[in-house]
Design a protein around this motif. Structure first.
Motif, PDB file in Angstrom:
ATOM      1  N   VAL A  26       2.283  13.337   7.838  1.00  0.00           N
ATOM      2  CA  VAL A  26       3.421  14.164   7.434  1.00  0.00           C
ATOM      3  C   VAL A  26       4.694  13.354   7.613  1.00  0.00           C
ATOM      4  N   THR A  27       5.456  13.179   6.529  1.00  0.00           N
ATOM      5  CA  THR A  27       6.755  12.505   6.660  1.00  0.00           C
ATOM      6  C   THR A  27       7.846  13.555   6.882  1.00  0.00           C
ATOM      7  N   GLY A  28       8.937  13.116   7.478  1.00  0.00           N
ATOM      8  CA  GLY A  28      10.018  14.070   7.794  1.00  0.00           C
ATOM      9  C   GLY A  28       9.555  15.053   8.846  1.00  0.00           C
ATOM     10  N   ALA A  29       8.672  14.577   9.737  1.00  0.00           N
ATOM     11  CA  ALA A  29       7.983  15.481  10.667  1.00  0.00           C
ATOM     12  C   ALA A  29       8.920  16.133  11.673  1.00  0.00           C
ATOM     13  N   ALA A  30      10.075  15.510  11.919  1.00  0.00           N
ATOM     14  CA  ALA A  30      11.014  16.111  12.876  1.00  0.00           C
ATOM     15  C   ALA A  30      12.089  16.934  12.174  1.00  0.00           C
ATOM     16  N   GLY A  31      11.960  17.126  10.879  1.00  0.00           N
ATOM     17  CA  GLY A  31      12.951  17.894  10.121  1.00  0.00           C
ATOM     18  C   GLY A  31      12.670  19.387  10.210  1.00  0.00           C
ATOM     19  N   GLN A  32      13.500  20.133   9.488  1.00  0.00           N
ATOM     20  CA  GLN A  32      13.404  21.607   9.471  1.00  0.00           C
ATOM     21  C   GLN A  32      12.027  22.094   9.027  1.00  0.00           C
ATOM     22  N   ILE A  33      11.571  21.590   7.882  1.00  0.00           N
ATOM     23  CA  ILE A  33      10.285  22.058   7.349  1.00  0.00           C
ATOM     24  C   ILE A  33       9.167  21.615   8.287  1.00  0.00           C
ATOM     25  N   GLY A  34       9.279  20.375   8.765  1.00  0.00           N
ATOM     26  CA  GLY A  34       8.278  19.863   9.702  1.00  0.00           C
ATOM     27  C   GLY A  34       8.084  20.793  10.886  1.00  0.00           C
ATOM     28  N   TYR A  35       9.199  21.313  11.388  1.00  0.00           N
ATOM     29  CA  TYR A  35       9.125  22.155  12.588  1.00  0.00           C
ATOM     30  C   TYR A  35       8.386  23.477  12.326  1.00  0.00           C
ATOM     31  N   LYS A  60      17.591   8.911  16.739  1.00  0.00           N
ATOM     32  CA  LYS A  60      17.698  10.355  16.965  1.00  0.00           C
ATOM     33  C   LYS A  60      16.473  11.096  16.399  1.00  0.00           C
ATOM     34  N   ALA A  61      16.036  10.647  15.205  1.00  0.00           N
ATOM     35  CA  ALA A  61      14.888  11.309  14.561  1.00  0.00           C
ATOM     36  C   ALA A  61      13.618  11.060  15.367  1.00  0.00           C
ATOM     37  N   MET A  62      13.435   9.828  15.852  1.00  0.00           N
ATOM     38  CA  MET A  62      12.233   9.509  16.616  1.00  0.00           C
ATOM     39  C   MET A  62      12.221  10.255  17.958  1.00  0.00           C
ATOM     40  N   LEU A  72       4.351  14.546   1.875  1.00  0.00           N
ATOM     41  CA  LEU A  72       5.622  13.823   1.805  1.00  0.00           C
ATOM     42  C   LEU A  72       6.783  14.822   1.777  1.00  0.00           C
ATOM     43  N   VAL A  73       7.222  15.166   2.975  1.00  0.00           N
ATOM     44  CA  VAL A  73       8.272  16.172   3.139  1.00  0.00           C
ATOM     45  C   VAL A  73       9.638  15.506   3.305  1.00  0.00           C
ATOM     46  N   GLY A  74       9.672  14.387   4.001  1.00  0.00           N
ATOM     47  CA  GLY A  74      10.937  13.735   4.338  1.00  0.00           C
ATOM     48  C   GLY A  74      11.637  13.180   3.110  1.00  0.00           C
ATOM     49  N   ALA A  75      12.925  13.436   3.022  1.00  0.00           N
ATOM     50  CA  ALA A  75      13.751  12.887   1.941  1.00  0.00           C
ATOM     51  C   ALA A  75      15.189  12.995   2.386  1.00  0.00           C
ATOM     52  N   LYS A  76      16.037  12.306   1.655  1.00  0.00           N
ATOM     53  CA  LYS A  76      17.455  12.344   1.975  1.00  0.00           C
ATOM     54  C   LYS A  76      18.076  13.577   1.321  1.00  0.00           C
ATOM     55  N   VAL A 116       6.913  17.285  -1.299  1.00  0.00           N
ATOM     56  CA  VAL A 116       7.835  18.409  -1.114  1.00  0.00           C
ATOM     57  C   VAL A 116       9.284  17.933  -1.241  1.00  0.00           C
ATOM     58  N   GLY A 117       9.570  16.745  -0.726  1.00  0.00           N
ATOM     59  CA  GLY A 117      10.940  16.205  -0.717  1.00  0.00           C
ATOM     60  C   GLY A 117      11.524  16.191  -2.121  1.00  0.00           C
ATOM     61  N   ASN A 118      12.734  16.684  -2.252  1.00  0.00           N
ATOM     62  CA  ASN A 118      13.345  16.826  -3.584  1.00  0.00           C
ATOM     63  C   ASN A 118      14.021  15.554  -4.102  1.00  0.00           C
ATOM     64  N   PRO A 119      14.090  15.397  -5.413  1.00  0.00           N
ATOM     65  CA  PRO A 119      13.490  16.226  -6.470  1.00  0.00           C
ATOM     66  C   PRO A 119      11.972  15.999  -6.536  1.00  0.00           C
TER      67      PRO A 119
HETATM   68  P1  NAX Z   1      15.553  17.915   6.942  1.00  0.00           P
HETATM   69  O1  NAX Z   1      16.754  17.113   6.595  1.00  0.00           O
HETATM   70  O2  NAX Z   1      15.641  18.955   8.001  1.00  0.00           O
HETATM   71  O3  NAX Z   1      14.372  16.937   7.360  1.00  0.00           O
HETATM   72  C1  NAX Z   1      14.045  15.802   6.623  1.00  0.00           C
HETATM   73  C2  NAX Z   1      13.475  14.813   7.601  1.00  0.00           C
HETATM   74  O4  NAX Z   1      12.991  13.708   6.832  1.00  0.00           O
HETATM   75  C3  NAX Z   1      14.491  14.270   8.586  1.00  0.00           C
HETATM   76  O5  NAX Z   1      14.007  14.447   9.913  1.00  0.00           O
HETATM   77  C4  NAX Z   1      14.630  12.799   8.204  1.00  0.00           C
HETATM   78  O6  NAX Z   1      14.859  11.970   9.326  1.00  0.00           O
HETATM   79  C5  NAX Z   1      13.255  12.549   7.587  1.00  0.00           C
HETATM   80  N1  NAX Z   1      13.211  11.395   6.683  1.00  0.00           N
HETATM   81  C6  NAX Z   1      14.171  10.926   5.854  1.00  0.00           C
HETATM   82  N2  NAX Z   1      13.762   9.807   5.247  1.00  0.00           N
HETATM   83  C7  NAX Z   1      12.507   9.552   5.696  1.00  0.00           C
HETATM   84  C8  NAX Z   1      11.562   8.528   5.451  1.00  0.00           C
HETATM   85  N3  NAX Z   1      11.830   7.520   4.611  1.00  0.00           N
HETATM   86  N4  NAX Z   1      10.365   8.600   6.077  1.00  0.00           N
HETATM   87  C9  NAX Z   1      10.083   9.585   6.942  1.00  0.00           C
HETATM   88  N5  NAX Z   1      10.950  10.574   7.237  1.00  0.00           N
HETATM   89  C10 NAX Z   1      12.145  10.565   6.612  1.00  0.00           C
HETATM   90  O7  NAX Z   1      15.046  18.524   5.563  1.00  0.00           O
HETATM   91  P2  NAX Z   1      14.017  19.727   5.332  1.00  0.00           P
HETATM   92  O8  NAX Z   1      14.766  20.992   5.303  1.00  0.00           O
HETATM   93  O9  NAX Z   1      12.863  19.588   6.243  1.00  0.00           O
HETATM   94  O10 NAX Z   1      13.586  19.442   3.813  1.00  0.00           O
HETATM   95  C11 NAX Z   1      12.832  18.302   3.455  1.00  0.00           C
HETATM   96  C12 NAX Z   1      12.801  18.131   1.953  1.00  0.00           C
HETATM   97  O11 NAX Z   1      12.173  19.244   1.341  1.00  0.00           O
HETATM   98  C13 NAX Z   1      14.186  18.036   1.297  1.00  0.00           C
HETATM   99  O12 NAX Z   1      14.167  17.012   0.317  1.00  0.00           O
HETATM  100  C14 NAX Z   1      14.330  19.386   0.613  1.00  0.00           C
HETATM  101  O13 NAX Z   1      15.220  19.321  -0.495  1.00  0.00           O
HETATM  102  C15 NAX Z   1      12.918  19.635   0.194  1.00  0.00           C
HETATM  103  N6  NAX Z   1      12.538  21.006  -0.172  1.00  0.00           N
HETATM  104  C16 NAX Z   1      11.617  21.168  -1.149  1.00  0.00           C
HETATM  105  C17 NAX Z   1      11.143  22.413  -1.506  1.00  0.00           C
HETATM  106  C18 NAX Z   1      10.093  22.572  -2.564  1.00  0.00           C
HETATM  107  O14 NAX Z   1       9.753  23.711  -2.869  1.00  0.00           O
HETATM  108  N7  NAX Z   1       9.539  21.511  -3.174  1.00  0.00           N
HETATM  109  C19 NAX Z   1      11.696  23.649  -0.884  1.00  0.00           C
HETATM  110  C20 NAX Z   1      12.342  23.396   0.426  1.00  0.00           C
HETATM  111  C21 NAX Z   1      13.156  22.128   0.529  1.00  0.00           C
HETATM  112  O15 NAX Z   1      14.416  22.360  -0.036  1.00  0.00           O
END
Ligand code: NAX
Length: 329
Positions: free
Chosen positions: A9-18, A47-49, A88-92, A131-134
């Motif tokens: 799971v990428t972005g594992a410490a982000g909002q969705i990850g939690y 900070k993320a780690m 793949l959840v993590g994105a900018k 999952v990460g947009n777009p």
């Molecule tokens: P957050 O910003 O809370 O978390 C994203 C996490 O990804 C952060 O912890 C960041 O450090 C990490 N990250 C960034 N670059 C990374 C990389 N190269 N490798 C590993 N981790 C990395 O965002 P969150 O609310 O969790 O949303 C994540 C993504 O989901 C966003 O792009 C958001 O737009 C997208 N969404 C997609 C949805 C869908 O239906 N497809 C709906 C929900 C959400 O908007």
């Protein structure tokens, strides 16, 4: 005891990850008899780690019997190693004043790198859900980097939109959610996406007949589903997280459950008039765990065709903005 699945799971410490990791570890995604190893990947930011360490401690503290191990890393080569599923959840996020093209390019770089590494080190049966947009275009970028894994292993999540559409139809009709069936999502995960109410049923009858308000279906319904993400940001000050995590549980669970028909962003192959090489939401049937076939038999009326043309146009435009990235593959 089954062999543990490796779930990256990428972005594992982000909002969705939690919201997501605890559902996976509890068995909601792969079943109550499937042990797991979570391979948690974050950006190489201190900070993320550090936040990831905290999430990992909480996972320990849940004492989930199915959770057989955790890998915490900022190195995709470690995080995707041997992974059966790569989420793949993590994105900018889009920053203030940032153009969509800039967001596409910044995130494109992440998905080029991850697509390459997944193709090199993940398990032979690896599946990828973006999952990460777009999400649709990121998925196309990741898939374009793969030489070993076929394109049908790469899916983008449009399930949140399907769940939103189903909930709106249940609310409007006053029926149970379980009475609402077959409202599938076509196109991009963006406000242009089309929730095809024409094929939906409520208690076994056409939804359009039950609701009997075509202006609402074509207008407020499509708009509410399409702009739900923005409405949640306006209300909560943060983007949807728990519902997105829940939708990813549904997306993967249903892709692992043969016979299920559900909305998934897949390489369109030209179905429903989409450009053959964009990733578009459409109904698919899970054939065997992790594999799917597109359902291509739904007839589209003029309204549906117009909506599909609009969302296809957006997908083609997004692809044009990252065309140079696709060539690197
Ligand atoms: P957050 O910003 O809370 O978390 C994203 C996490 O990804 C952060 O912890 C960041 O450090 C990490 N990250 C960034 N670059 C990374 C990389 N190269 N490798 C590993 N981790 C990395 O965002 P969150 O609310 O969790 O949303 C994540 C993504 O989901 C966003 O792009 C958001 O737009 C997208 N969404 C997609 C949805 C869908 O239906 N497809 C709906 C929900 C959400 O908007």
């Amino acid at each position: 005891m089954k062999t543990p699945l490796r779930v990256a799971v990428t972005g594992a410490a982000g909002q969705i990850g939690y919201s997501l990791l605890f559902r996976i570890a509890s068995g909601a995604m792969f079943g109550a008899d499937q042990p797991l190893i979570l391979q948690l990947i974050e950006a190489p930011i201190e900070k993320a780690m550090q936040a990831l360490q905290g999430v990992s401690m909480e996972l320990d503290d849940c004492a989930f019997p199915l959770l057989k191990g955790q890998v915490l890393t900022d190195d995709p080569n470690v995080g995707f190693k041997g992974a059966n599923w790569c989420l793949l959840v993590g994105a900018k996020p889009r920053g203030p004043g940032m153009e969509r093209a800039d967001l596409l390019k910044d995130n494109g770089k992440i998905f080029i790198a991850q697509g390459k590494v997944i193709d090199a080190v993940a398990a032979d049966d690896a599946r990828v859900a973006v999952v990460g947009n777009p999400a649709n275009t990121n998925c196309m970028i990741a898939a374009s980097q793969a030489k070993r894994l076929p394109a049908d292993r790469f899916t983008a999540m449009v399930r949140l939109d399907q769940n939103r559409a189903q909930a709106q139809l249940a609310k409007k009709s006053g029926k149970e959610l379980t009475d609402v069936k077959d409202c599938f999502i076509y196109g991009n995960h963006s406000p242009t996406m089309f929730p095809a109410f024409q094929h939906a049923t409520i208690s076994g009858k056409p939804a359009a007949g039950v609701i009997n308000d075509n202006a609402w279906l074509q207008g407020a319904f499509c708009e509410t589903v399409g702009k739900r993400g923005a409405a949640i940001i306006a209300a909560r000050g943060l983007s949807s997280a728990a519902s997105a995590a829940n939708a990813l549980v549904d997306h993967v669970h249903d892709l692992m459950t043969p016979g299920t028909i559900h909305s998934v962003g897949v390489k369109s192959g030209g179905n429903y008039g989409f450009d053959p090489n964009v990733w578009a939401g459409m109904p698919v049937r899970t054939t065997k765990p992790g594999s799917w076939e597109a359902i291509t038999t739904y007839a589209m009326d003029d309204f549906a065709k117009t909506k599909i043309a609009a969302t296809n146009k957006e997908l083609v435009e997004e692809r044009a903005m990252v065309a140079d990235m696709l060539k690197q593959g």
